[in-house]
Scaffold this motif. Structure first.
Motif, PDB file in Angstrom:
ATOM      1  N   GLN A   1      -1.395  11.284   3.947  1.00 29.00           N
ATOM      2  CA  GLN A   1      -2.608  10.750   3.307  1.00 29.00           C
ATOM      3  C   GLN A   1      -3.325   9.754   4.182  1.00 29.00           C
ATOM      4  O   GLN A   1      -2.808   9.113   4.986  1.00 29.00           O
ATOM      5  CB  GLN A   1      -2.263  10.100   1.975  1.00 29.00           C
ATOM      6  CG  GLN A   1      -1.813  11.134   0.974  1.00 29.00           C
ATOM      7  CD  GLN A   1      -1.461  10.488  -0.362  1.00 29.00           C
ATOM      8  OE1 GLN A   1      -1.584   9.289  -0.543  1.00 29.00           O
ATOM      9  NE2 GLN A   1      -1.034  11.305  -1.286  1.00 29.00           N
TER      10      GLN A   1
ATOM     11  N   SER B   1       2.823   1.583  -3.290  1.00 27.48           N
ATOM     12  CA  SER B   1       1.989   2.053  -4.400  1.00 27.48           C
ATOM     13  C   SER B   1       1.781   3.564  -4.331  1.00 27.48           C
ATOM     14  O   SER B   1       1.800   4.254  -5.359  1.00 27.48           O
ATOM     15  CB  SER B   1       0.641   1.347  -4.395  1.00 27.48           C
ATOM     16  OG  SER B   1       0.811  -0.026  -4.669  1.00 27.48           O
ATOM     17  N   ARG B   2       1.598   4.079  -3.143  1.00 25.96           N
ATOM     18  CA  ARG B   2       1.423   5.535  -2.990  1.00 25.96           C
ATOM     19  C   ARG B   2       2.714   6.273  -3.344  1.00 25.96           C
ATOM     20  O   ARG B   2       2.682   7.310  -4.011  1.00 25.96           O
ATOM     21  CB  ARG B   2       0.970   5.875  -1.574  1.00 25.96           C
ATOM     22  CG  ARG B   2      -0.442   5.401  -1.290  1.00 25.96           C
ATOM     23  CD  ARG B   2      -1.018   5.989  -0.018  1.00 25.96           C
ATOM     24  NE  ARG B   2      -0.145   5.929   1.142  1.00 25.96           N
ATOM     25  CZ  ARG B   2      -0.299   5.106   2.177  1.00 25.96           C
ATOM     26  NH1 ARG B   2      -1.319   4.270   2.206  1.00 25.96           N
ATOM     27  NH2 ARG B   2       0.531   5.131   3.195  1.00 25.96           N
ATOM     28  N   VAL B   3       3.855   5.729  -2.901  1.00 21.90           N
ATOM     29  CA  VAL B   3       5.138   6.347  -3.216  1.00 21.90           C
ATOM     30  C   VAL B   3       5.383   6.288  -4.724  1.00 21.90           C
ATOM     31  O   VAL B   3       5.826   7.272  -5.332  1.00 21.90           O
ATOM     32  CB  VAL B   3       6.282   5.661  -2.433  1.00 21.90           C
ATOM     33  CG1 VAL B   3       7.643   6.170  -2.895  1.00 21.90           C
ATOM     34  CG2 VAL B   3       6.113   5.875  -0.945  1.00 21.90           C
ATOM     35  N   GLU B   4       5.090   5.159  -5.325  1.00 26.29           N
ATOM     36  CA  GLU B   4       5.270   5.006  -6.769  1.00 26.29           C
ATOM     37  C   GLU B   4       4.447   6.052  -7.523  1.00 26.29           C
ATOM     38  O   GLU B   4       4.942   6.718  -8.438  1.00 26.29           O
ATOM     39  CB  GLU B   4       4.855   3.606  -7.209  1.00 26.29           C
ATOM     40  CG  GLU B   4       4.938   3.387  -8.713  1.00 26.29           C
ATOM     41  CD  GLU B   4       4.339   2.067  -9.136  1.00 26.29           C
ATOM     42  OE1 GLU B   4       4.802   1.543 -10.167  1.00 26.29           O
ATOM     43  OE2 GLU B   4       3.405   1.564  -8.475  1.00 26.29           O
ATOM     44  N   ARG B   5       3.207   6.209  -7.141  1.00 22.46           N
ATOM     45  CA  ARG B   5       2.332   7.181  -7.801  1.00 22.46           C
ATOM     46  C   ARG B   5       2.898   8.594  -7.650  1.00 22.46           C
ATOM     47  O   ARG B   5       2.928   9.379  -8.608  1.00 22.46           O
ATOM     48  CB  ARG B   5       0.917   7.098  -7.235  1.00 22.46           C
ATOM     49  CG  ARG B   5      -0.077   8.004  -7.928  1.00 22.46           C
ATOM     50  CD  ARG B   5      -1.525   7.788  -7.489  1.00 22.46           C
ATOM     51  NE  ARG B   5      -1.694   7.748  -6.046  1.00 22.46           N
ATOM     52  CZ  ARG B   5      -2.023   6.643  -5.349  1.00 22.46           C
ATOM     53  NH1 ARG B   5      -2.213   5.502  -5.969  1.00 22.46           N
ATOM     54  NH2 ARG B   5      -2.161   6.686  -4.041  1.00 22.46           N
ATOM     55  N   LEU B   6       3.370   8.919  -6.462  1.00 25.51           N
ATOM     56  CA  LEU B   6       3.949  10.232  -6.203  1.00 25.51           C
ATOM     57  C   LEU B   6       5.172  10.474  -7.090  1.00 25.51           C
ATOM     58  O   LEU B   6       5.298  11.532  -7.721  1.00 25.51           O
ATOM     59  CB  LEU B   6       4.338  10.349  -4.727  1.00 25.51           C
ATOM     60  CG  LEU B   6       4.987  11.643  -4.294  1.00 25.51           C
ATOM     61  CD1 LEU B   6       3.975  12.785  -4.361  1.00 25.51           C
ATOM     62  CD2 LEU B   6       5.524  11.508  -2.886  1.00 25.51           C
TER      63      LEU B   6
ATOM     64  N   SER C   1       4.135  14.391   1.932  1.00 24.62           N
ATOM     65  CA  SER C   1       3.218  13.909   0.912  1.00 24.62           C
ATOM     66  C   SER C   1       2.494  12.616   1.265  1.00 24.62           C
ATOM     67  O   SER C   1       1.305  12.609   1.476  1.00 24.62           O
ATOM     68  CB  SER C   1       3.969  13.723  -0.406  1.00 24.62           C
ATOM     69  OG  SER C   1       4.477  14.953  -0.820  1.00 24.62           O
ATOM     70  N   VAL C   2       3.223  11.527   1.319  1.00 29.14           N
ATOM     71  CA  VAL C   2       2.599  10.207   1.486  1.00 29.14           C
ATOM     72  C   VAL C   2       2.084   9.993   2.896  1.00 29.14           C
ATOM     73  O   VAL C   2       0.986   9.507   3.105  1.00 29.14           O
ATOM     74  CB  VAL C   2       3.584   9.095   1.101  1.00 29.14           C
ATOM     75  CG1 VAL C   2       3.013   7.734   1.403  1.00 29.14           C
ATOM     76  CG2 VAL C   2       3.911   9.211  -0.375  1.00 29.14           C
ATOM     77  N   ARG C   3       2.853  10.371   3.884  1.00 34.20           N
ATOM     78  CA  ARG C   3       2.470  10.080   5.271  1.00 34.20           C
ATOM     79  C   ARG C   3       1.223  10.868   5.713  1.00 34.20           C
ATOM     80  O   ARG C   3       0.543  10.475   6.620  1.00 34.20           O
ATOM     81  CB  ARG C   3       3.638  10.363   6.194  1.00 34.20           C
ATOM     82  CG  ARG C   3       4.755   9.381   5.943  1.00 34.20           C
ATOM     83  CD  ARG C   3       5.817   9.402   6.991  1.00 34.20           C
ATOM     84  NE  ARG C   3       6.839   8.467   6.648  1.00 34.20           N
ATOM     85  CZ  ARG C   3       8.114   8.791   6.458  1.00 34.20           C
ATOM     86  NH1 ARG C   3       8.513  10.021   6.597  1.00 34.20           N
ATOM     87  NH2 ARG C   3       8.987   7.876   6.132  1.00 34.20           N
TER      88      ARG C   3
ATOM     89  N   SER D   1       0.821  -1.202   0.000  1.00 34.39           N
ATOM     90  CA  SER D   1       0.000   0.000   0.000  1.00 34.39           C
ATOM     91  C   SER D   1       0.862   1.262   0.000  1.00 34.39           C
ATOM     92  O   SER D   1       0.663   2.170  -0.821  1.00 34.39           O
ATOM     93  CB  SER D   1      -0.938  -0.006   1.214  1.00 34.39           C
ATOM     94  OG  SER D   1      -1.667   1.187   1.287  1.00 34.39           O
ATOM     95  N   LEU D   2       1.825   1.312   0.895  1.00 38.43           N
ATOM     96  CA  LEU D   2       2.711   2.468   0.955  1.00 38.43           C
ATOM     97  C   LEU D   2       3.540   2.561  -0.318  1.00 38.43           C
ATOM     98  O   LEU D   2       3.704   3.642  -0.890  1.00 38.43           O
ATOM     99  CB  LEU D   2       3.622   2.387   2.181  1.00 38.43           C
ATOM    100  CG  LEU D   2       4.651   3.516   2.327  1.00 38.43           C
ATOM    101  CD1 LEU D   2       3.961   4.879   2.393  1.00 38.43           C
ATOM    102  CD2 LEU D   2       5.518   3.286   3.547  1.00 38.43           C
TER     103      LEU D   2
END
Length: 102
Positions: free
Chosen positions: A102, A67-72, A98-100, A64-65
Motif C-alpha cells: 500500500q 493502524s493499517r495492520v489492525e484494519r487488515l 497486503s500492507v507493504r 501508521s503501519l
C-alpha cells in the motif's frame, strides 16, 4: 510540538467471555487491556464482555503501519483470526502482499 512516542505499536487480539475476538493496537498492551477492563477508557465493544484474555500480541512498528495492520486483521473472517492466534507466523504471510504494497 510535543514529544513523539518512539515506542513501537503492537497489534493484539483479546478473546472475550462470549468467544469473540477483539483486535486493537497499543504501545503498552497490558495497560490497554487494563483500560478495557473497566476504567471507562476501554472500547465500547468490550464493555460487559469480560473476563478478557490476551491471545495474541505482536510488535508491528509505527502507528501508521500498526493502524493499517489492525484494519487488515479486523477485516479477516473469524476462522483466519483463529489461525493467526494458533500460528503467529500467519501475520507475516498475511502482510507479505497486503500492507507493504500500500
Amino acid at each position: 510540538m510535543g514529544a513523539r512516542n518512539t515506542q513501537p505499536y503492537s497489534l493484539y487480539l483479546v478473546r472475550c467471555r462470549d468467544g469473540t475476538l477483539y483486535t486493537g493496537i497499543a504501545t503498552d498492551v497490558q495497560r490497554r487491556i487494563s483500560e478495557h477492563g473497566g476504567n471507562g477508557r476501554g472500547a465500547k465493544y468490550l464493555r460487559g464482555r469480560g473476563p478478557l484474555e490476551l491471545v495474541f500480541e505482536c510488535a508491528v512498528g509505527d502507528r501508521s503501519l500498526a493502524s493499517r495492520v489492525e484494519r487488515l486483521v479486523k477485516q479477516l473472517p473469524r476462522l483466519q483470526k483463529e489461525r493467526l492466534v494458533a500460528d503467529p507466523e500467519q501475520l507475516a504471510r498475511l502482510l507479505a502482499g497486503s500492507v507493504r504494497s500500500q
